[in-house]
Every structure is written in C-alpha cells, then in structure tokens.
Write a protein that holds these residues in place. Sequence first.
Motif, mmCIF file in Angstrom:
data_model
loop_
_atom_site.group_PDB
_atom_site.id
_atom_site.type_symbol
_atom_site.label_atom_id
_atom_site.label_comp_id
_atom_site.label_asym_id
_atom_site.label_seq_id
_atom_site.Cartn_x
_atom_site.Cartn_y
_atom_site.Cartn_z
ATOM 1 N N ALA A 1 -10.649 -3.340 11.165
ATOM 2 C CA ALA A 1 -11.068 -3.932 12.437
ATOM 3 C C ALA A 1 -10.126 -3.492 13.564
ATOM 4 O O ALA A 1 -10.572 -3.125 14.653
ATOM 5 C CB ALA A 1 -11.086 -5.455 12.333
ATOM 6 N N ASP B 1 1.203 -2.870 13.203
ATOM 7 C CA ASP B 1 0.955 -3.413 11.860
ATOM 8 C C ASP B 1 2.274 -3.491 11.106
ATOM 9 O O ASP B 1 3.132 -2.616 11.238
ATOM 10 C CB ASP B 1 -0.032 -2.541 11.079
ATOM 11 C CG ASP B 1 -0.698 -3.331 9.946
ATOM 12 O OD1 ASP B 1 -1.921 -3.535 10.005
ATOM 13 O OD2 ASP B 1 0.019 -3.750 9.010
ATOM 14 N N ARG C 1 -1.658 -3.014 -0.667
ATOM 15 C CA ARG C 1 -0.560 -3.659 0.057
ATOM 16 C C ARG C 1 -0.816 -5.159 0.072
ATOM 17 O O ARG C 1 -1.956 -5.600 0.263
ATOM 18 C CB ARG C 1 -0.366 -3.082 1.454
ATOM 19 C CG ARG C 1 -1.554 -3.089 2.369
ATOM 20 C CD ARG C 1 -1.172 -2.407 3.701
ATOM 21 N NE ARG C 1 -2.013 -2.784 4.793
ATOM 22 C CZ ARG C 1 -3.174 -2.219 5.067
ATOM 23 N NH1 ARG C 1 -3.638 -1.276 4.308
ATOM 24 N NH2 ARG C 1 -3.874 -2.626 6.116
ATOM 25 N N SER D 1 -0.353 -7.393 2.165
ATOM 26 C CA SER D 1 -0.895 -8.006 3.381
ATOM 27 C C SER D 1 -2.398 -7.729 3.533
ATOM 28 O O SER D 1 -3.038 -8.329 4.396
ATOM 29 C CB SER D 1 -0.134 -7.522 4.620
ATOM 30 O OG SER D 1 -0.274 -6.128 4.778
ATOM 31 N N GLN E 1 -7.404 -6.558 -0.303
ATOM 32 C CA GLN E 1 -8.805 -6.192 -0.537
ATOM 33 C C GLN E 1 -9.051 -4.694 -0.440
ATOM 34 O O GLN E 1 -10.124 -4.227 -0.811
ATOM 35 C CB GLN E 1 -9.723 -6.949 0.444
ATOM 36 C CG GLN E 1 -9.693 -6.486 1.881
ATOM 37 C CD GLN E 1 -8.551 -7.097 2.683
ATOM 38 O OE1 GLN E 1 -7.578 -7.587 2.134
ATOM 39 N NE2 GLN E 1 -8.665 -7.054 3.993
ATOM 40 N N PRO F 1 -13.979 -2.829 -4.325
ATOM 41 C CA PRO F 1 -15.138 -2.016 -3.939
ATOM 42 C C PRO F 1 -15.621 -2.360 -2.539
ATOM 43 O O PRO F 1 -15.632 -3.533 -2.161
ATOM 44 C CB PRO F 1 -16.211 -2.392 -4.962
ATOM 45 C CG PRO F 1 -15.622 -3.375 -5.888
ATOM 46 C CD PRO F 1 -14.241 -3.679 -5.499
ATOM 47 N N HIS F 2 -16.019 -1.347 -1.793
ATOM 48 C CA HIS F 2 -16.542 -1.556 -0.439
ATOM 49 C C HIS F 2 -17.780 -0.697 -0.216
ATOM 50 O O HIS F 2 -17.791 0.470 -0.585
ATOM 51 C CB HIS F 2 -15.501 -1.158 0.615
ATOM 52 C CG HIS F 2 -14.533 -2.247 0.940
ATOM 53 N ND1 HIS F 2 -13.566 -2.665 0.062
ATOM 54 C CD2 HIS F 2 -14.390 -3.001 2.055
ATOM 55 C CE1 HIS F 2 -12.864 -3.650 0.623
ATOM 56 N NE2 HIS F 2 -13.343 -3.879 1.829
ATOM 57 N N VAL F 3 -18.771 -1.279 0.409
ATOM 58 C CA VAL F 3 -19.922 -0.505 0.881
ATOM 59 C C VAL F 3 -19.990 -0.716 2.389
ATOM 60 O O VAL F 3 -19.629 -1.785 2.887
ATOM 61 C CB VAL F 3 -21.223 -0.993 0.198
ATOM 62 C CG1 VAL F 3 -21.441 -2.485 0.342
ATOM 63 C CG2 VAL F 3 -22.443 -0.265 0.752
ATOM 64 N N ARG G 1 -12.444 2.021 0.082
ATOM 65 C CA ARG G 1 -11.929 1.476 1.332
ATOM 66 C C ARG G 1 -10.713 2.280 1.789
ATOM 67 O O ARG G 1 -10.488 2.488 2.993
ATOM 68 C CB ARG G 1 -11.586 -0.007 1.129
ATOM 69 C CG ARG G 1 -10.826 -0.682 2.241
ATOM 70 C CD ARG G 1 -11.631 -0.732 3.550
ATOM 71 N NE ARG G 1 -10.740 -1.156 4.616
ATOM 72 C CZ ARG G 1 -10.466 -2.419 4.895
ATOM 73 N NH1 ARG G 1 -11.044 -3.387 4.221
ATOM 74 N NH2 ARG G 1 -9.625 -2.704 5.872
ATOM 75 N N VAL H 1 4.431 -8.603 14.007
ATOM 76 C CA VAL H 1 4.324 -9.470 15.182
ATOM 77 C C VAL H 1 4.673 -10.887 14.729
ATOM 78 O O VAL H 1 4.161 -11.375 13.712
ATOM 79 C CB VAL H 1 2.903 -9.398 15.780
ATOM 80 C CG1 VAL H 1 2.729 -10.411 16.899
ATOM 81 C CG2 VAL H 1 2.626 -7.994 16.287
ATOM 82 N N ASP I 1 -11.832 -9.872 10.217
ATOM 83 C CA ASP I 1 -11.707 -11.037 9.336
ATOM 84 C C ASP I 1 -11.027 -12.216 10.022
ATOM 85 O O ASP I 1 -11.153 -13.349 9.556
ATOM 86 C CB ASP I 1 -10.900 -10.666 8.083
ATOM 87 C CG ASP I 1 -11.779 -10.026 7.015
ATOM 88 O OD1 ASP I 1 -12.932 -9.682 7.324
ATOM 89 O OD2 ASP I 1 -11.305 -9.866 5.877
ATOM 90 N N LEU J 1 -16.957 -5.199 6.861
ATOM 91 C CA LEU J 1 -16.688 -4.042 7.721
ATOM 92 C C LEU J 1 -17.735 -3.931 8.822
ATOM 93 O O LEU J 1 -17.420 -3.589 9.966
ATOM 94 C CB LEU J 1 -16.682 -2.746 6.895
ATOM 95 C CG LEU J 1 -15.544 -2.587 5.895
ATOM 96 C CD1 LEU J 1 -15.736 -1.314 5.071
ATOM 97 C CD2 LEU J 1 -14.195 -2.548 6.609
#
Length: 469
Positions: free
Chosen positions: A11, A30, A49, A51, A54, A58-60, A117, A142, A317, A330
Amino acid sequence: MRIVVVGGGAAGLSSGLLLARAGHTVTVVDRALLAPAADVESAAAQAFRPSAPQVVQPHVVLARGRQLLAQRLPDVLDALLAAGAVESTLADELPPTLLDRSPRPGDEQLSMLMTRRSTFDWVLLHAAAGQARFTLSGGTTVTGLLAVPGPRPHVRGVVTDRAPIEADAIVDATGRRTPVAAWLAGLGARPVSSQAAECGLAYFSRHYRCRSGVPLPGPAASRVLMALDEFTAGLWAADNATMLFAVAPLVADHRFRAVTDPDVFNAALRTVPLFATWLDVLEPSSGVYAMGGLQNTLRRLVVDGSPVATGVYAVGDSVCTTNPTLGRGLTLALQNAADLVGVLAETGDPTAAALELDHRVGQHIEPLFRDQAETDAARLTELRHAVFGDPLPVLAAHAAERLDFARLRAAAQVDPIALRRFFRLFGMLEEPESVYADRKLVAHVDHVLRAADLPRPAQPTTAELEAAL
Ligand SMILES: Cc1cc2nc3c(=O)[nH]c(=O)nc-3n(C[C@H](O)[C@H](O)[C@H](O)COP(=O)(O)OP(=O)(O)OC[C@H]3O[C@@H](n4cnc5c(N)ncnc54)[C@H](O)[C@@H]3O)c2cc1C
C-alpha cells in the motif's frame, strides 16, 4: 505537497508511486531495510519479516486489482509479467463440473494475476527506485507524529528513531497493526472509528516448485480454493513455476496443531484427492509458515462527519483488513491509493480532503468489509457445526429474496451465468449488494440450485482427516 508515507509495504509503495507521479515529493519510511534484492528468487528467500509476516503467504491480485494496475501503474503490471507473474483467465478457473465451457464476451476482464507477494513487492521497489521525487528511507522506524495538538490535531510530519521529517501531509500505510490511532489519541484527538468482525481462521502455507518437464494435472495458472466441510484449503499458482498451498482451519480446531510440521501439512492436503494429484508433481521449497490473529477490520479517520485530525490519511491494511482466503487486500490497497491521489488532486484543503477520502472509503471499501463480515459469519457457523456440533441458525426470512456468497458460489459450479456473476463479485468488479439483490439473478440461482444435483468436492472423512493430522 511534501508527503511522508509511513510504511513501505504494497500500500505504501503503490501510494508513494502514484503520489510522486502526480507531482508530490514523497518520502516512504519503513522500519525494514527494503533494499531491492538482486532477483525475484533472492527476494523470495529473504521475504519474511516480522513486521509484515503475510508477505510469504499466498497472494492473488484480483481482476479489479489487475485492472487498476493496467490503468494506473501500467509499467508495474508489465514489470510483473516480465518478472514471471502469470495471468489466470476465466478458462483456467472453470470448475470441472461446469458443462457449458464456451467463452463469453467480457471474460477477458475477469483475469487475475498470480504472483508471489515477494515478487510483487520486488517490482514495486524497483519502480520506486527509478521514480523521480521519490525517496525510500528504509531502516527507519516512525515513533510518533509531529503535530499541532488539540481536539483535532493538525499533523505536519513524523518523529522517527533518526531525525524528524516535516511534511504537508502524512499517509499511514503501517498495515494491520497501525499505531497511528494511538498516536493521534496521545495528541488529544477523538478515537478513530474502528469496526471488527471475526474471521476465525488460522492460516498455514507452504511454497512448492513445479518439477521441470513434468506435466501438471491442471492449468499452470491454477487457483483452487475449497471450502471443505471441516477446513478451508487452497492452491495458488505464482510466478516462475512456483505454487503455494494453504490450509486454513478454525483457530479453535486444535486437531490442526501439528500442521506446522511439513509432513503433517502434506498429509492433510493429500486427504483431498485434487490436491494429492498436484502434490505428486510439486517439489516443496519452504517450511510451513503459520499466521494467526486474522480479523476483518475497518478503521476510519472521520467520525460523526468530521475528521479526528487533519494532514493525515490512511491506506491499505491500516484502513481495512479482510479474510485472506478471498484475496481482497492488495486490490483494496490499490483502490485506496488511487482514491487518495484523486482526492489530493481535487482539493488542497486538509479538512475537505479528509472528508472526501472517507467518503470514498465508504463507497469502495466499506461494502467489501461488510460483505466479508457477513460471508465469514456464515462460513464460521458451518465450520463450527461440522467440527464442534454447534447448532445451525434458522434461515432468515429474507434469504430467498437476496443471494449470499455461498449460494452464488454453489450455483457457479454448474451454471455459466452464475459463474460469471460470481467471478465479477469475487474479482471486485461489481459491488456485493448489486449482485446479491439482483432479482433476476436471485431467481436464476434459486432455479439452478433446485434443479441441479450439486457436486460436492471429494474430501476426507473425519477419520481420514484425523489420521493425517
Ligand atoms: C495470510 C494472508 C494472505 C493474504 N492473501 C492475499 C491475497 O491473496 N491477495 C491480496 O490481495 N491480499 C492478500 N492478503 C492481504 C495483503 O497481504 C495485505 O492487504 C497487504 O499486505 C497490505 O499491505 P500494506 O502495505 O497495507 O501493509 P504491510 O504489507 O503490512 O506493510 C506495512 C509496512 O509498514 C511498516 N511499518 C509498520 N509500522 C512502522 C513504523 N512505525 N515505522 C516504519 N515502518 C512501519 C512495516 O514494516 C511494513 O513494511 C493476505 C493477507 C494475509 C494475512
């Protein structure tokens, strides 16, 4: 404007790219180093990582997300395809139980993008590295906001573990555990609006590679999600001949506690005949990655018609998370980023911009959150009935006048009209309510469900599943 984007995940990077291309001067900060790896395989190897755990799951990229990339970030879409991402067309997705398999006009809009991803983020990082007016400040955490405090603080930068960074606006892209609401409250702001709905699933996944020269039992761009009686499981093709499997049982189903063991993971999948045929031709390339704490959440920075703070916007998110099995995150993030850029082009007034962005969250994001909450509540009831013997609720009186996700998905297994509307809903090309409340479709699905002998996926008995686990 000088804009600081906090968080360089999907994002943050996509918002940062769009904002820089719209003429803003952007710094993405970041806590992770976020240096682009040498190639996609190195990116995958170092992807995990804490932080953003995810990124190894798996990502589509759903049809609407692919469309947004084509319209708003065409170079990123081209680079993803060049990096090995594959497009899954409707033809790749047709269930074996569908007899009428002829193509129809518009099918091409329904294609999705299959990629790890880590490859997605790798391509975004490369695009960011070559982008004018874009600075990536990795390895910087931050820790708070620079702001004029008060009942409606005006944010004018961020405090970091290095030097503070002043800005005309900040964008919260810190993900599902965003600290921004707490920071704003510390400055005197009213609480942000926060809604949550149970997702109830734990997620276990593993990466595999297709063996070279060995024929596959289905399309190379396959994506198969099975809502089985006692758990959910799926297969996602990805870039460069990789495939990922996921097993998603109820969090409370302790029979799955050993599924983090790779052998148990494979054994559980092998109880599903279709997945067994795939496992025969795949080589595992990772251990099992577990993820819990999944929730459907919606956070809004405008409460009772007025922003809780100005100079601060949110994307991804940190605004909305939804059950990962439907793969909406996404696409919601890309939509959210496009909306933010559009709003900032229309008005320079921070209050008007906050209100308008929130309006678009209400239009483009909230309906998906509500749909997910409703779909998950129904699925959880089903699973708890099958696993724990919990009672099933009596059907609501309006059920015959309105569809729901499960009924439409069931009809889509055998009917070409229901299939295409299901994929428009699933691909986020059509708002859930316009599908569910379509009288003609409701009647059609009703007819299909009465007339057809609906296929049940081949799946294990309880005894077979428990033996595998
Ligand atoms: C199991 C699982 C499967 C999923 N499958 C899919 C799918 O198939 N399709 C899909 O579209 N979506 C999917 N999603 C959702 C998708 O992963 C998210 O929507 C997406 O990661 C959101 O990106 P983001 O940039 O908002 O957050 P993140 O990717 O979490 O990025 C947030 C970034 O902010 C940084 N950060 C946080 N706090 C600070 C701070 N204080 N200072 C500096 N940096 C900070 C973090 O280091 C991180 O890099 C899935 C999610 C899960 C959990």
